[in-house]
Design a protein around this motif. Sequence first.
Motif, PDB file in Angstrom:
ATOM      1  N   PHE A   6     -24.120 -23.288  14.796  1.00 42.78           N
ATOM      2  CA  PHE A   6     -23.900 -22.126  15.666  1.00 42.78           C
ATOM      3  C   PHE A   6     -24.075 -22.595  17.107  1.00 42.78           C
ATOM      4  CE2 PHE A   6     -25.007 -18.137  17.810  1.00 42.78           C
ATOM      5  CZ  PHE A   6     -23.994 -17.310  17.345  1.00 42.78           C
ATOM      6  N   GLY A  21     -23.729 -13.672  15.221  1.00 36.80           N
ATOM      7  CA  GLY A  21     -23.810 -14.049  13.812  1.00 36.80           C
ATOM      8  C   GLY A  21     -25.245 -13.872  13.323  1.00 36.80           C
ATOM      9  N   ILE A  22     -25.356 -13.655  12.030  1.00 39.98           N
ATOM     10  CA  ILE A  22     -26.672 -13.418  11.422  1.00 39.98           C
ATOM     11  C   ILE A  22     -26.817 -14.360  10.227  1.00 39.98           C
ATOM     12  CG2 ILE A  22     -28.065 -11.716  10.153  1.00 39.98           C
ATOM     13  CD1 ILE A  22     -26.473  -9.549  11.827  1.00 39.98           C
ATOM     14  N   SER A  31     -33.620 -25.251  16.082  1.00 37.37           N
ATOM     15  CA  SER A  31     -33.103 -24.010  15.498  1.00 37.37           C
ATOM     16  C   SER A  31     -34.284 -23.046  15.348  1.00 37.37           C
ATOM     17  CB  SER A  31     -32.494 -24.333  14.127  1.00 37.37           C
ATOM     18  OG  SER A  31     -32.685 -23.288  13.204  1.00 37.37           O
ATOM     19  N   THR A  32     -34.107 -21.811  15.796  1.00 35.80           N
ATOM     20  CA  THR A  32     -35.210 -20.849  15.664  1.00 35.80           C
ATOM     21  C   THR A  32     -35.486 -20.562  14.184  1.00 35.80           C
ATOM     22  OG1 THR A  32     -33.696 -18.983  15.922  1.00 35.80           O
ATOM     23  CG2 THR A  32     -34.831 -19.733  17.906  1.00 35.80           C
ATOM     24  N   ASN A  33     -34.429 -20.605  13.337  1.00 34.01           N
ATOM     25  CA  ASN A  33     -34.668 -20.388  11.908  1.00 34.01           C
ATOM     26  C   ASN A  33     -35.550 -21.498  11.337  1.00 34.01           C
ATOM     27  OD1 ASN A  33     -33.083 -18.066  11.783  1.00 34.01           O
ATOM     28  ND2 ASN A  33     -32.104 -18.676   9.883  1.00 34.01           N
ATOM     29  N   GLY A  89     -28.239 -25.121  16.211  1.00 32.27           N
ATOM     30  CA  GLY A  89     -28.323 -23.785  15.630  1.00 32.27           C
ATOM     31  C   GLY A  89     -27.571 -23.773  14.301  1.00 32.27           C
ATOM     32  N   ARG A  90     -28.164 -23.101  13.322  1.00 32.97           N
ATOM     33  CA  ARG A  90     -27.555 -23.100  11.990  1.00 32.97           C
ATOM     34  C   ARG A  90     -26.720 -21.847  11.767  1.00 32.97           C
ATOM     35  NH1 ARG A  90     -32.537 -25.570   9.267  1.00 32.97           N
ATOM     36  NH2 ARG A  90     -33.151 -23.579   8.416  1.00 32.97           N
ATOM     37  N   GLY A  91     -25.531 -22.022  11.195  1.00 41.48           N
ATOM     38  CA  GLY A  91     -24.686 -20.896  10.823  1.00 41.48           C
ATOM     39  C   GLY A  91     -24.579 -20.782   9.317  1.00 41.48           C
ATOM     40  N   ARG A  92     -23.820 -19.815   8.850  1.00 40.99           N
ATOM     41  CA  ARG A  92     -23.615 -19.655   7.411  1.00 40.99           C
ATOM     42  C   ARG A  92     -22.772 -20.814   6.882  1.00 40.99           C
ATOM     43  NH1 ARG A  92     -20.270 -15.608   6.060  1.00 40.99           N
ATOM     44  NH2 ARG A  92     -20.923 -15.654   3.897  1.00 40.99           N
ATOM     45  N   ILE A 148     -30.721 -14.431  14.225  1.00 39.80           N
ATOM     46  CA  ILE A 148     -29.665 -13.696  14.928  1.00 39.80           C
ATOM     47  C   ILE A 148     -29.266 -14.482  16.173  1.00 39.80           C
ATOM     48  CG2 ILE A 148     -29.091 -11.526  16.133  1.00 39.80           C
ATOM     49  CD1 ILE A 148     -31.609 -10.403  14.423  1.00 39.80           C
ATOM     50  N   GLY A 149     -27.980 -14.721  16.326  1.00 36.28           N
ATOM     51  CA  GLY A 149     -27.487 -15.417  17.524  1.00 36.28           C
ATOM     52  C   GLY A 149     -26.454 -14.543  18.213  1.00 36.28           C
ATOM     53  N   LYS A 192     -15.678 -12.663  17.829  1.00 37.97           N
ATOM     54  CA  LYS A 192     -17.032 -12.714  17.255  1.00 37.97           C
ATOM     55  C   LYS A 192     -18.042 -12.968  18.370  1.00 37.97           C
ATOM     56  CE  LYS A 192     -19.963 -15.330  14.132  1.00 37.97           C
ATOM     57  NZ  LYS A 192     -20.097 -16.070  12.883  1.00 37.97           N
ATOM     58  N   GLN A 247     -30.430 -23.801  21.603  1.00 38.64           N
ATOM     59  CA  GLN A 247     -30.703 -24.521  20.354  1.00 38.64           C
ATOM     60  C   GLN A 247     -29.854 -25.788  20.322  1.00 38.64           C
ATOM     61  OE1 GLN A 247     -31.581 -21.402  16.877  1.00 38.64           O
ATOM     62  NE2 GLN A 247     -29.528 -21.179  17.629  1.00 38.64           N
TER      63      GLN A 247
HETATM   64  C1  BTN Z   1     -23.129 -17.391  11.424  1.00 34.11           C
HETATM   65  O1  BTN Z   1     -22.400 -16.735  12.170  1.00 34.11           O
HETATM   66  O2  BTN Z   1     -22.669 -18.238  10.660  1.00 34.11           O
HETATM   67  C2  BTN Z   1     -24.614 -17.154  11.486  1.00 34.11           C
HETATM   68  C3  BTN Z   1     -25.176 -17.647  12.770  1.00 34.11           C
HETATM   69  C4  BTN Z   1     -26.655 -17.430  12.927  1.00 34.11           C
HETATM   70  C5  BTN Z   1     -27.166 -18.075  14.196  1.00 34.11           C
HETATM   71  C6  BTN Z   1     -28.584 -17.741  14.492  1.00 34.11           C
HETATM   72  S1  BTN Z   1     -29.040 -18.259  16.114  1.00 34.11           S
HETATM   73  C7  BTN Z   1     -30.711 -17.942  15.770  1.00 34.11           C
HETATM   74  C8  BTN Z   1     -30.972 -18.389  14.345  1.00 34.11           C
HETATM   75  N1  BTN Z   1     -31.330 -19.792  14.312  1.00 34.11           N
HETATM   76  C9  BTN Z   1     -30.392 -20.544  13.726  1.00 34.11           C
HETATM   77  O3  BTN Z   1     -30.439 -21.768  13.601  1.00 34.11           O
HETATM   78  N2  BTN Z   1     -29.388 -19.756  13.292  1.00 34.11           N
HETATM   79  C10 BTN Z   1     -29.640 -18.363  13.585  1.00 34.11           C
END
Ligand code: BTN
Length: 334
Positions: A133, A196-197, A98-100, A125-128, A217-218, A193, A122
């Motif tokens: 993600f 996502g941020i 995950s970039t975050n 990838g992490r979402g809210r 940001i994805g 959609k 990723q």
């Molecule tokens: C969402 O819609 O729930 C938020 C999604 C955010 C995804 C981006 S992708 C780049 C960055 N790294 C992650 O792990 N998550 C965010």
Amino acid sequence: MGKAMKNTKDILLKMLESNRGDYLSGEAMANELGITRAAVWKAISELRKDGHDIVSKTGFGYVLSEKSDLLSAPGMIPFLNGPATNPENLYVYDELVSTNQTAKQLGAENAVSGTLVVADHQTKGRGRLGRTFFSPKGSGLYMSIIIRPDSKPNQAVLTTTATAVAVLRAIKTWANIDVKIKWVNDLFYKKRKIAGILVEATTDIQTRRVDYLVIGIGINVEGKSADFPKEIESIAGALFENDNHPQRNKLCALIYNNVMELTINPDPEDYMDEYKENCFILNKPVDVIKQSQETITVIARDIDNQGGLIAETKDGKTFTLNSGEVSLRPLSYE
Ligand code: BTN
């Protein structure tokens, strides 16, 4: 140290990226770098092996094809402004968990404000709200920016709305596409959609102030709804159905530049009107789903200068939703 511009290959790629559409002769590149033409040829074949589509023509030299769309530091630098133009502050990977997550580690190691982390893919990838993600290879853009804010207490809250407008502006400049915002920071295109941020804050335990923010940001750049996993197939979409789009490197740089401009010292005056104009849920009914899964239907009336959503119940009472702890389901996507 940033993963950029370490060697001949990177320097050549930067020259090709800065001259898309124009042939560069092997001789000119060799002279510029102080190497032999054979060394240029070798580096070009390595770049091709990496997947860059480099065309060569006798008597003209080499050119990077318009279709060549690999993410790379040399491909972003010509379009970037600010700290990430320094290769030390720019990290571009084929794959990350995950970039975050990587940006948070770099933040803890004192990476400067404006450090940019990008991945083509990723694995988690992490979402809210603890969601994942979907981040497949070659068709999206996954990026995180480290921001060290000044000490204003409401900065972290405003960062999320400011980022939504920054991404909206970048997509407009990049491909002349108008995306819409779903509070608080999902971006929609053609009722689906497409981005996502996720903003994550790390607080200094002693001072209780935000030490740094990671703005993740994805974007789903290309794909069809059938490409998405079943659970998001009905809601997820992409900006383009195929690979006929401008380069992702440029989109990444434009997003970065806009995010830096709006979030270093966010001021609702700079962007809140634009946020509201493009927020498609305003004056429409939405379902508010609380963490307990309790759902109420309200009219989304306005956004305040803290980024809070002013909601009106059926009996005319208003209340403000501030937290990122609720999810919203619009009853219409018009
Ligand atoms: C969402 O819609 O729930 C938020 C999604 C955010 C995804 C981006 S992708 C780049 C960055 N790294 C992650 O792990 N998550 C965010």
